[in-house]
Structures are given as structure tokens and as C-alpha cells.
Design a protein around this motif. Structure first.
Motif, PDB file in Angstrom:
ATOM      1  N   ASP A 107       0.827  -1.210   0.000  1.00  0.00           N
ATOM      2  CA  ASP A 107       0.000   0.000   0.000  1.00  0.00           C
ATOM      3  C   ASP A 107       0.861   1.259   0.000  1.00  0.00           C
ATOM      4  N   THR A 108       1.978   1.252   0.711  1.00  0.00           N
ATOM      5  CA  THR A 108       2.879   2.407   0.700  1.00  0.00           C
ATOM      6  C   THR A 108       3.409   2.643  -0.706  1.00  0.00           C
ATOM      7  N   SER A 109       3.783   1.592  -1.398  1.00  0.00           N
ATOM      8  CA  SER A 109       4.266   1.703  -2.771  1.00  0.00           C
ATOM      9  C   SER A 109       3.185   2.297  -3.674  1.00  0.00           C
ATOM     10  N   ALA A 110       1.950   1.844  -3.512  1.00  0.00           N
ATOM     11  CA  ALA A 110       0.844   2.368  -4.325  1.00  0.00           C
ATOM     12  C   ALA A 110       0.585   3.842  -4.021  1.00  0.00           C
ATOM     13  N   ARG A 115      -6.666  10.047  -4.538  1.00  0.00           N
ATOM     14  CA  ARG A 115      -6.087   9.418  -5.726  1.00  0.00           C
ATOM     15  C   ARG A 115      -6.668   8.032  -5.945  1.00  0.00           C
ATOM     16  N   THR A 116      -6.582   7.542  -7.175  1.00  0.00           N
ATOM     17  CA  THR A 116      -6.931   6.162  -7.486  1.00  0.00           C
ATOM     18  C   THR A 116      -5.647   5.348  -7.392  1.00  0.00           C
ATOM     19  N   LEU A 117      -5.734   4.257  -6.642  1.00  0.00           N
ATOM     20  CA  LEU A 117      -4.552   3.430  -6.384  1.00  0.00           C
ATOM     21  C   LEU A 117      -4.728   2.039  -6.977  1.00  0.00           C
ATOM     22  N   GLU A 118      -3.625   1.455  -7.382  1.00  0.00           N
ATOM     23  CA  GLU A 118      -3.615   0.065  -7.852  1.00  0.00           C
ATOM     24  C   GLU A 118      -3.070  -0.777  -6.706  1.00  0.00           C
ATOM     25  N   ILE A 119      -3.958  -1.568  -6.094  1.00  0.00           N
ATOM     26  CA  ILE A 119      -3.579  -2.458  -5.001  1.00  0.00           C
ATOM     27  C   ILE A 119      -4.005  -3.867  -5.389  1.00  0.00           C
ATOM     28  N   PRO A 120      -3.599  -4.888  -4.648  1.00  0.00           N
ATOM     29  CA  PRO A 120      -3.974  -6.250  -5.046  1.00  0.00           C
ATOM     30  C   PRO A 120      -5.481  -6.458  -5.230  1.00  0.00           C
ATOM     31  N   PHE A 121      -6.302  -5.689  -4.541  1.00  0.00           N
ATOM     32  CA  PHE A 121      -7.758  -5.789  -4.658  1.00  0.00           C
ATOM     33  C   PHE A 121      -8.262  -5.215  -5.978  1.00  0.00           C
ATOM     34  N   VAL A 138      -9.355   6.475  -0.351  1.00  0.00           N
ATOM     35  CA  VAL A 138     -10.152   6.279   0.855  1.00  0.00           C
ATOM     36  C   VAL A 138     -10.640   4.833   0.972  1.00  0.00           C
ATOM     37  N   VAL A 139     -10.901   4.177  -0.149  1.00  0.00           N
ATOM     38  CA  VAL A 139     -11.283   2.759  -0.122  1.00  0.00           C
ATOM     39  C   VAL A 139     -10.068   1.911   0.259  1.00  0.00           C
ATOM     40  N   ALA A 140      -8.899   2.253  -0.271  1.00  0.00           N
ATOM     41  CA  ALA A 140      -7.675   1.537   0.111  1.00  0.00           C
ATOM     42  C   ALA A 140      -7.440   1.663   1.614  1.00  0.00           C
ATOM     43  N   LEU A 141      -7.724   2.828   2.171  1.00  0.00           N
ATOM     44  CA  LEU A 141      -7.583   3.035   3.613  1.00  0.00           C
ATOM     45  C   LEU A 141      -8.544   2.127   4.375  1.00  0.00           C
TER      46      LEU A 141
END
Length: 184
Positions: free
Chosen positions: A53-56, A90-96, A102-105
Motif C-alpha cells: 500500500d505504501t508503494s501504491a 487518488r486512485t490506487l492500484e492495489i492487489p484488490f 479512501v477505499v484503500a484506507l
């Protein structure tokens, strides 16, 4: 639905740090409610999740050093990355998948709460998470689980929990955990 905050994330991280500090030397190889993972593998998973998540959030590639970092170091970097201006927008690319910050959080907080439950169950320590934060995670996960295809779920099928069960147990059971006893 209320929104998770970075302060809630920092609080959950502090409790997990206490759980990790309370692991006895002979408990690192003990099983956890997370099928197939012992205590050491679960803590390593938490560090990896923080690094991902930090990388994203920072748009910096994950380094071998980040994977070697201890929980406290990786957690500090994660909180700092979530606190950066605009991180939650921001929009993040995570494994999900691709999600708003805010959704990543929310996802990271929920994962930390449930794996904190895993650690507390495996090591016989109280989890110590705030009930209002856990209730918020319960509210947030309900619609996400309904929308998630069965083949994409990174956890087992939900287990029925009594309505009177503590909020953290209800969250853990919703994400496929089963009752667990230390040294089983």
C-alpha cells in the motif's frame, strides 16, 4: 457510511505493534486462525501489505529493503503515505484492484483489524481495538462482500456469528474466520 481516517489506521497499527511486541519467543511458530499461516507468516504478511500500500500511495516501487522492514517501520511509512496531501483522493492500484485512496484506507484498516484478531487469538492477548472503529469496518465490508464475486474473495466464506458477539469477532467471522483456541 462514515469514512475511515488515518488516525484510526494509526491507532489500529499501534495496537498491532503492541500485539507483536507481546509475542513470546516460543509462539512464532504457533498456528493462527488464518489457515496455513503461523504467527511469523502472519506478521510477515502484515509487513508486506503495508509495503504494497505504501508503494501504491507513493508511486515508488517496492524495494527489497521495504520487504525486510519490521512492522513498526513499515507501518510508520504507511501512515505517512496515507497522510500525504491528496493521498485519499487518488486512485490506487492495489492487489484488490483499482480503488480510490479512501477505499484503500478502509481495506487496509479492515485487514489490520482482522489480522490483529488473528494475532490476539493465536497468542492469547487482548486485541484492544476501539469498538467504534470495528463497527465502522463491519458497516463498510457488508456492501463490498455482496458485490465481490466468490472467486475473487481473498478469504473463506463468512461464518455466522451471534448478534451479541463482540464487534471484532463479528468482523473476523464475516471474513471467514472460525472460533479459535490458543494451542489447538
Amino acid at each position: 457510511m462514515s469514512t475511515a481516517t488515518v488516525d484510526q489506521l494509526a491507532g489500529a497499527i499501534a495496537h498491532i505493534g503492541q500485539l507483536i511486541a507481546g509475542i513470546k519467543p516460543d509462539q512464532w511458530g504457533d498456528p493462527t486462525p488464518c489457515a496455513g499461516w503461523d504467527v511469523q507468516a502472519l506478521v510477515s504478511h502484515l509487513v508486506l501489505g503495508n509495503a504494497i500500500d505504501t508503494s501504491a500511495l507513493t508511486a515508488r516501487p517496492m524495494t527489497f529493503r521495504a520487504l525486510q522492514a519490521g512492522f513498526d517501520e513499515s507501518a510508520g511509512e504507511l501512515v505517512a503515505a496515507f497522510r500525504a496531501p491528496g493521498a485519499l483522493d487518488r486512485t490506487l492500484e492495489i492487489p484488490f484492484g483499482r480503488v480510490p485512496g479512501v477505499v484503500a484506507l478502509h481495506l487496509r484498516l479492515t485487514e489490520l483489524l482482522v489480522h490483529g484478531w488473528d494475532l490476539s487469538q493465536a497468542t492469547g492477548q487482548p486485541a484492544g481495538f476501539a469498538d467504534d472503529v470495528v463497527e465502522q469496518a463491519l458497516t463498510h465490508t457488508a456492501p463490498m462482500l455482496t458485490a465481490m464475486p466468490d472467486g475473487r474473495r481473498p478469504f473463506d466464506a463468512p461464518v455466522k456469528a451471534a448478534a451479541s458477539a463482540p464487534a471484532l469477532d463479528r468482523l473476523a467471522f464475516r471474513l471467514g474466520r472460525r472460533p479459535f483456541s490458543v494451542g489447538r
